[in-house]
Design an enzyme around this catalytic site. Structure first.
Site, PDB file in Angstrom:
ATOM      1  N   LYS A  91       0.742  -1.249   0.003  1.00 24.10           N
ATOM      2  CA  LYS A  91      -0.166   0.005   0.008  1.00 24.10           C
ATOM      3  C   LYS A  91       0.735   1.265  -0.155  1.00 24.10           C
ATOM      4  O   LYS A  91       0.460   2.419  -0.488  1.00 24.10           O
ATOM      5  CB  LYS A  91      -0.760   0.107   1.258  1.00 24.10           C
ATOM      6  CG  LYS A  91      -2.096  -1.056   1.286  1.00 24.10           C
ATOM      7  CD  LYS A  91      -3.346  -0.468   1.823  1.00 24.10           C
ATOM      8  CE  LYS A  91      -4.494  -1.576   1.381  1.00 24.10           C
ATOM      9  NZ  LYS A  91      -4.312  -2.873   1.982  1.00 24.10           N
ATOM     10  N   SER A 142       1.649 -10.045  -0.710  1.00 26.96           N
ATOM     11  CA  SER A 142       1.382  -8.541  -0.609  1.00 26.96           C
ATOM     12  C   SER A 142       1.667  -7.678   0.833  1.00 26.96           C
ATOM     13  O   SER A 142       1.744  -6.702   0.823  1.00 26.96           O
ATOM     14  CB  SER A 142      -0.093  -8.379  -0.976  1.00 26.96           C
ATOM     15  OG  SER A 142      -0.931  -9.159  -0.003  1.00 26.96           O
ATOM     16  N   GLU A 183     -10.096   7.498   3.548  1.00 23.45           N
ATOM     17  CA  GLU A 183     -10.907   6.406   4.325  1.00 23.45           C
ATOM     18  C   GLU A 183     -10.372   5.111   4.331  1.00 23.45           C
ATOM     19  O   GLU A 183      -9.546   4.672   3.619  1.00 23.45           O
ATOM     20  CB  GLU A 183     -12.141   6.332   3.580  1.00 23.45           C
ATOM     21  CG  GLU A 183     -12.310   5.050   2.609  1.00 23.45           C
ATOM     22  CD  GLU A 183     -11.510   5.165   1.364  1.00 23.45           C
ATOM     23  OE1 GLU A 183     -11.366   6.163   0.939  1.00 23.45           O
ATOM     24  OE2 GLU A 183     -11.329   4.155   0.768  1.00 23.45           O
TER      25      GLU A 183
HETATM   26  C1  LIG Z   1      -5.136  -3.978   1.651  1.00 22.76           C
HETATM   27  C2  LIG Z   1      -4.529  -5.197   1.415  1.00 22.76           C
HETATM   28  C3  LIG Z   1      -4.846  -5.916   0.373  1.00 22.76           C
HETATM   29  C4  LIG Z   1      -5.982  -5.724  -0.415  1.00 22.76           C
HETATM   30  O1  LIG Z   1      -5.943  -4.679  -1.116  1.00 22.76           O
HETATM   31  P1  LIG Z   1      -6.003  -4.557  -2.845  1.00 22.76           P
HETATM   32  O2  LIG Z   1      -6.139  -3.267  -3.332  1.00 22.76           O
HETATM   33  O3  LIG Z   1      -6.774  -5.772  -3.570  1.00 22.76           O
HETATM   34  O4  LIG Z   1      -4.302  -5.117  -3.108  1.00 22.76           O
HETATM   35  C5  LIG Z   1      -3.938  -7.324   0.264  1.00 22.76           C
HETATM   36  N1  LIG Z   1      -3.043  -7.591   0.957  1.00 22.76           N
HETATM   37  C6  LIG Z   1      -2.500  -6.688   1.968  1.00 22.76           C
HETATM   38  C7  LIG Z   1      -1.272  -7.146   2.691  1.00 22.76           C
HETATM   39  C8  LIG Z   1      -3.237  -5.678   2.321  1.00 22.76           C
HETATM   40  O5  LIG Z   1      -2.995  -4.621   3.401  1.00 22.76           O
END
Ligand SMILES: *Cc1c(COP(=O)(O)O)cnc(C)c1O
Length: 393
Positions: A89, A377, A111
């Site tokens: 993010k 992610s 938000e």
């Molecule tokens: C917020 C988040 C997601 C989901 O958001 P996407 O916009 O679909 O990437 C996935 N993995 C993590 C670790 C997150 O913090």
């Protein structure tokens, strides 16, 4: 560039900007300026410098040997979990704060549902010394107290949304209202590839650093730029879009997007939008979303807060419809088990969101020479109490 946006802001049938008239000037300003600003050499240099020195990029592409052995393929992890603040993010938040500065904005709003995007936004506002207001549902503030504390420690003001179900969609409404009232000095940082055009495109471009790096890194590992499969989890879809971006036109690369099935797609407690959703308007764009026959948004459910979203970004809706990517879903239990497996095979505790992508490996069939990239992610620190409760540690 068959799968990118057209000059009307659409990906095939999806996208556009369905906004109240009072937001028109804000969106129009962004639409006219964002490409000039982000394509400028000075912007690019500063963005790349911060990604390197502040975020810690490039994130490694790690060849997971024990996981590879288990599934009978060469599995590589794109380590977004090692970024500052613990997920992908931050890539988008850095891009948007630099954009906001160049638009002359003095105040940032955002938000947040689980608080992850709120923390990334509060972080970049502290970095640049810019006022930050984060709207969050009152119920979410209670459920995600540690992230509320983080945002406050970083100097952000966290404003509870007290209407409706007191969750993400109510926080979104509050942020929209704020933006309408403060169009001159305020930029609204959206955290995924959702919202009115140009947000989905802008966020995808900021996150596309993920696949830009991965292509080069795979070449170094294997002598090939193109993997056979790329997997990523999808909430709104920003880590997946970043992970897919530079592979979209390489049709031989199979793209797999993993949604949250929650307690099961037919259980009434799910966030598997591609299975349960229908076409409609959500958060300012035409996309696929979970809705009742009379068009009410259905409250989604997933154990992972980041995937607990009733839609997907418009580019995902398009990739789904034209079948460029395969959309699958994974239950809470399957994801938690995959999180445990990755922890014990590789010494990496993943975010439960990311664990959904790993869980799908179990259902795939590989040839031993296949190269597979999974987007990791985020890290699992934030999810420890959920893992503890589930596994009785
Ligand atoms: C917020 C988040 C997601 C989901 O958001 P996407 O916009 O679909 O990437 C996935 N993995 C993590 C670790 C997150 O913090």
């Amino acid at each position: 560039m068959k799968y990118t946006v057209n000059d009307q802001g659409y990906y095939g049938d999806f996208g556009g900007a369905y906004i109240p008239e009072m937001l028109y000037p804000n969106i129009e300003e962004l639409r006219q300026q964002y490409l000039n600003i982000t394509e400028d050499a000075g912007f690019k240099a500063e963005f790349e410098q911060l990604l390197k020195d502040y975020v810690g990029r490039p994130s490694p592409l790690y060849h997971a040997k024990r996981l590879s052995e288990k599934y009978g393929a060469n599995i590589f992890l794109k380590r977004e979990d090692l970024n500052h603040t613990g997920s992908h993010k931050i890539n988008n938040a850095i891009g948007q704060i630099l954009l906001a500065e160049r638009l002359g904005k003095k105040r940032i709003i955002a938000e947040t549902g689980a608080g992850q995007h709120g923390v990334a936004t509060a972080t970049v506002c502290a970095l640049r010394g810019i006022e930050c207001v984060v709207y969050m549902g009152e119920v979410d503030m209670e459920r995600q107290a540690p992230n509320v504390a983080r945002m406050k420690m970083l100097g952000a003001q966290v404003v509870p949304a007290t209407s409706g179900s007191k969750t993400l969609k109510d926080a979104t409404n509050e942020a929209m209202r704020d933006w309408i009232n403060n169009p001159e000095d305020t930029h609204y940082i959206i955290g995924s590839v959702v919202g009115p055009y140009p947000y989905p495109e802008m966020v995808a471009r900021f996150q596309s650093i993920i696949s830009l790096e991965a292509k080069k890194q795979l070449q170094e590992h294997t002598g090939k730029q193109l993997p056979d499969y790329v997997l990523a989890c999808v909430g709104g879809g920003s880590n997946a879009m970043g992970m897919f971006y530079h592979f979209l036109d390489d049709e031989e690369v199979k793209l797999v997007a993993v949604e949250a099935a929650g307690k099961g797609v037919d259980s009434g407690h799910s966030a598997a939008t591609s299975v349960l959703g229908k076409e409609g308007i959500l958060h300012g764009s035409r996309t696929i979303l979970m809705q009742t026959d009379d068009g009410q948004v259905v409250e989604p459910y997933s154990i992972s807060a980041g995937l607990d979203y009733p839609g997907i970004g418009p580019q995902h809706a398009h990739l789904h419809k034209v079948q460029r990517a395969q959309y699958v879903s994974i239950t809470d239990d399957e994801a938690l088990n995959a999180g445990l497996l990755l922890s014990q095979l590789e010494g990496i505790i993943p975010a439960i969101e990311s664990a959904h992508a790993f869980a799908h490996l179990e259902k795939m069939q590989f040839r031993k020479e296949d190269n597979v990239i999974v987007c990791l992610s985020g890290r699992g620190d934030k999810d420890l109490s959920t893992y503890i409760k589930h596994f009785n540690f």
